[in-house]
Motif scaffolding. Structure first.
Motif, PDB file in Angstrom:
ATOM      1  N   SER A  64     -41.839 -63.880 -34.707  1.00  0.00           N
ATOM      2  CA  SER A  64     -43.004 -64.705 -35.014  1.00  0.00           C
ATOM      3  C   SER A  64     -43.072 -65.020 -36.507  1.00  0.00           C
ATOM      4  CB  SER A  64     -44.272 -63.976 -34.568  1.00  0.00           C
ATOM      5  OG  SER A  64     -45.407 -64.708 -34.921  1.00  0.00           O
ATOM      6  N   HIS A  65     -42.817 -64.025 -37.332  1.00  0.00           N
ATOM      7  CA  HIS A  65     -42.850 -64.196 -38.787  1.00  0.00           C
ATOM      8  C   HIS A  65     -41.846 -65.263 -39.229  1.00  0.00           C
ATOM      9  CE1 HIS A  65     -43.537 -62.704 -42.936  1.00  0.00           C
ATOM     10  NE2 HIS A  65     -42.291 -63.088 -43.107  1.00  0.00           N
ATOM     11  N   LEU A  66     -40.659 -65.250 -38.627  1.00  0.00           N
ATOM     12  CA  LEU A  66     -39.598 -66.180 -39.025  1.00  0.00           C
ATOM     13  C   LEU A  66     -39.641 -67.503 -38.254  1.00  0.00           C
ATOM     14  CD1 LEU A  66     -36.632 -63.665 -39.423  1.00  0.00           C
ATOM     15  CD2 LEU A  66     -37.899 -64.830 -41.238  1.00  0.00           C
ATOM     16  N   GLY A  67     -40.498 -67.593 -37.239  1.00  0.00           N
ATOM     17  CA  GLY A  67     -40.609 -68.834 -36.485  1.00  0.00           C
ATOM     18  C   GLY A  67     -39.445 -69.084 -35.549  1.00  0.00           C
ATOM     19  N   VAL A  68     -38.860 -68.002 -35.019  1.00  0.00           N
ATOM     20  CA  VAL A  68     -37.750 -68.118 -34.071  1.00  0.00           C
ATOM     21  C   VAL A  68     -38.087 -67.314 -32.816  1.00  0.00           C
ATOM     22  CG1 VAL A  68     -36.014 -68.477 -35.882  1.00  0.00           C
ATOM     23  CG2 VAL A  68     -36.506 -66.158 -35.104  1.00  0.00           C
ATOM     24  N   THR A  69     -37.233 -67.405 -31.819  1.00  0.00           N
ATOM     25  CA  THR A  69     -37.495 -66.694 -30.572  1.00  0.00           C
ATOM     26  C   THR A  69     -37.142 -65.221 -30.694  1.00  0.00           C
ATOM     27  OG1 THR A  69     -35.290 -67.060 -29.663  1.00  0.00           O
ATOM     28  CG2 THR A  69     -36.955 -68.776 -29.236  1.00  0.00           C
ATOM     29  N   ARG A  70     -37.741 -64.416 -29.813  1.00  0.00           N
ATOM     30  CA  ARG A  70     -37.444 -62.992 -29.796  1.00  0.00           C
ATOM     31  C   ARG A  70     -35.970 -62.772 -29.430  1.00  0.00           C
ATOM     32  NH1 ARG A  70     -36.693 -58.485 -27.270  1.00  0.00           N
ATOM     33  NH2 ARG A  70     -37.800 -56.574 -27.793  1.00  0.00           N
ATOM     34  N   GLY A  71     -35.452 -63.623 -28.533  1.00  0.00           N
ATOM     35  CA  GLY A  71     -34.043 -63.524 -28.150  1.00  0.00           C
ATOM     36  C   GLY A  71     -33.112 -63.739 -29.333  1.00  0.00           C
ATOM     37  N   ALA A  72     -33.451 -64.695 -30.191  1.00  0.00           N
ATOM     38  CA  ALA A  72     -32.626 -64.950 -31.378  1.00  0.00           C
ATOM     39  C   ALA A  72     -32.629 -63.731 -32.298  1.00  0.00           C
ATOM     40  CB  ALA A  72     -33.133 -66.180 -32.123  1.00  0.00           C
ATOM     41  N   ILE A  73     -33.801 -63.129 -32.474  1.00  0.00           N
ATOM     42  CA  ILE A  73     -33.897 -61.937 -33.333  1.00  0.00           C
ATOM     43  C   ILE A  73     -33.115 -60.784 -32.722  1.00  0.00           C
ATOM     44  CG2 ILE A  73     -35.496 -60.158 -34.216  1.00  0.00           C
ATOM     45  CD1 ILE A  73     -35.518 -62.799 -35.794  1.00  0.00           C
ATOM     46  N   SER A  74     -33.188 -60.640 -31.413  1.00  0.00           N
ATOM     47  CA  SER A  74     -32.470 -59.563 -30.739  1.00  0.00           C
ATOM     48  C   SER A  74     -30.958 -59.712 -30.941  1.00  0.00           C
ATOM     49  CB  SER A  74     -32.814 -59.577 -29.249  1.00  0.00           C
ATOM     50  OG  SER A  74     -32.304 -58.438 -28.620  1.00  0.00           O
ATOM     51  N   GLN A  75     -30.459 -60.938 -30.817  1.00  0.00           N
ATOM     52  CA  GLN A  75     -29.026 -61.187 -31.041  1.00  0.00           C
ATOM     53  C   GLN A  75     -28.634 -60.900 -32.489  1.00  0.00           C
ATOM     54  OE1 GLN A  75     -28.336 -65.230 -29.815  1.00  0.00           O
ATOM     55  NE2 GLN A  75     -28.087 -64.671 -27.652  1.00  0.00           N
ATOM     56  N   MET A  76     -29.469 -61.362 -33.430  1.00  0.00           N
ATOM     57  CA  MET A  76     -29.176 -61.131 -34.846  1.00  0.00           C
ATOM     58  C   MET A  76     -29.225 -59.632 -35.160  1.00  0.00           C
ATOM     59  SD  MET A  76     -28.516 -64.043 -36.150  1.00  0.00           S
ATOM     60  CE  MET A  76     -28.690 -63.789 -37.887  1.00  0.00           C
ATOM     61  N   ALA A  77     -30.166 -58.936 -34.547  1.00  0.00           N
ATOM     62  CA  ALA A  77     -30.272 -57.489 -34.774  1.00  0.00           C
ATOM     63  C   ALA A  77     -29.003 -56.785 -34.313  1.00  0.00           C
ATOM     64  CB  ALA A  77     -31.496 -56.928 -34.059  1.00  0.00           C
ATOM     65  N   GLN A  78     -28.446 -57.224 -33.184  1.00  0.00           N
ATOM     66  CA  GLN A  78     -27.190 -56.645 -32.703  1.00  0.00           C
ATOM     67  C   GLN A  78     -26.069 -56.852 -33.714  1.00  0.00           C
ATOM     68  OE1 GLN A  78     -26.829 -58.545 -28.809  1.00  0.00           O
ATOM     69  NE2 GLN A  78     -26.876 -56.497 -27.863  1.00  0.00           N
ATOM     70  N   LYS A  79     -25.984 -58.069 -34.262  1.00  0.00           N
ATOM     71  CA  LYS A  79     -24.949 -58.368 -35.255  1.00  0.00           C
ATOM     72  C   LYS A  79     -25.133 -57.513 -36.502  1.00  0.00           C
ATOM     73  CE  LYS A  79     -24.252 -63.140 -33.788  1.00  0.00           C
ATOM     74  NZ  LYS A  79     -24.394 -64.551 -34.141  1.00  0.00           N
ATOM     75  N   LEU A  80     -26.376 -57.408 -36.949  1.00  0.00           N
ATOM     76  CA  LEU A  80     -26.658 -56.609 -38.150  1.00  0.00           C
ATOM     77  C   LEU A  80     -26.387 -55.129 -37.914  1.00  0.00           C
ATOM     78  CD1 LEU A  80     -29.902 -58.374 -39.413  1.00  0.00           C
ATOM     79  CD2 LEU A  80     -27.640 -58.410 -40.492  1.00  0.00           C
ATOM     80  N   GLU A  81     -26.634 -54.689 -36.694  1.00  0.00           N
ATOM     81  CA  GLU A  81     -26.357 -53.294 -36.351  1.00  0.00           C
ATOM     82  C   GLU A  81     -24.844 -53.034 -36.386  1.00  0.00           C
ATOM     83  OE1 GLU A  81     -28.656 -50.277 -33.353  1.00  0.00           O
ATOM     84  OE2 GLU A  81     -28.099 -52.236 -32.563  1.00  0.00           O
ATOM     85  N   LYS A  82     -24.068 -53.970 -35.833  1.00  0.00           N
ATOM     86  CA  LYS A  82     -22.606 -53.838 -35.846  1.00  0.00           C
ATOM     87  C   LYS A  82     -22.049 -53.844 -37.269  1.00  0.00           C
ATOM     88  CE  LYS A  82     -21.670 -55.762 -31.292  1.00  0.00           C
ATOM     89  NZ  LYS A  82     -21.219 -56.929 -30.540  1.00  0.00           N
ATOM     90  N   LYS A  83     -22.710 -54.585 -38.156  1.00  0.00           N
ATOM     91  CA  LYS A  83     -22.269 -54.654 -39.556  1.00  0.00           C
ATOM     92  C   LYS A  83     -22.775 -53.463 -40.371  1.00  0.00           C
ATOM     93  CE  LYS A  83     -21.892 -59.689 -39.703  1.00  0.00           C
ATOM     94  NZ  LYS A  83     -22.289 -60.928 -40.392  1.00  0.00           N
ATOM     95  N   GLY A  84     -23.582 -52.605 -39.760  1.00  0.00           N
ATOM     96  CA  GLY A  84     -24.055 -51.405 -40.435  1.00  0.00           C
ATOM     97  C   GLY A  84     -25.241 -51.607 -41.363  1.00  0.00           C
TER      98      GLY A  84
END
Length: 156
Positions: A64-84
């Motif tokens: 909501s803060h970034l104006g994107v969908t929860r699904g988009a944040i979930s995908q980005m979170a996965q990528k950021l998690e993989k990158k440590g």
């Protein structure tokens, strides 16, 4: 200085806005190497910034803060998690509530991005210091109108 009629002012404002959006779109595609070979995209930095500034926000409120969908944040979170850079955590009181926490590397990226923003914001601060509160309020109203206009376009 030329005196502009309202139509010309609107045209200049919209054309400038479109140029800014196009440049921002192009920047979103350019990754940054923080020196360790891991490339971070601006959209990833946006999430790191929100998590660093507002650690109490869950995935839904980050979206909501970034104006994107929860699904988009979930995908980005996965990528950021993989990158440590982040790790997911569930709150004890609500197992569905997923939070993000910065790792040590994530905190380094947050600080780097924060320093970059501070250096870039100097010019904006200089301009705002020369404006009255009333002028700043008017500027913010125009920005909010742009946002509502884009919201309407996204719905169509």
């Amino acid at each position: 200085m030329e005196i502009l009629n309202l139509d010309k002012k609107v045209t200049i404002l919209l054309e400038t806005g479109i140029r800014i959006l196009n440049k921002a779109y192009m920047l979103e595609k350019k990754p940054v190497n923080l020196g360790n070979g891991i490339l971070l995209y601006p959209s990833e930095f946006h999430i790191i910034e929100v998590v660093g500034k507002y650690p109490e926000k869950n995935l839904t409120s980050i979206a909501s803060h970034l104006g994107v969908t929860r699904g988009a944040i979930s995908q980005m979170a996965q990528k950021l998690e993989k990158k440590g850079l982040v790790k997911r955590a569930r709150t004890p009181d609500n197992k569905k509530n997923i939070m993000l926490e910065l790792t040590g590397f994530g905190q380094e990226a947050f600080e780097w991005h924060k320093a970059l923003h501070e250096s870039l914001e100097t010019g904006i601060r200089d301009e705002l210091e020369q404006m009255s509160d009333a002028d700043i309020e008017k500027l913010l109203r125009v920005h909010k109108h742009f946002e509502r206009m884009l919201d309407r376009c996204m719905k169509q």
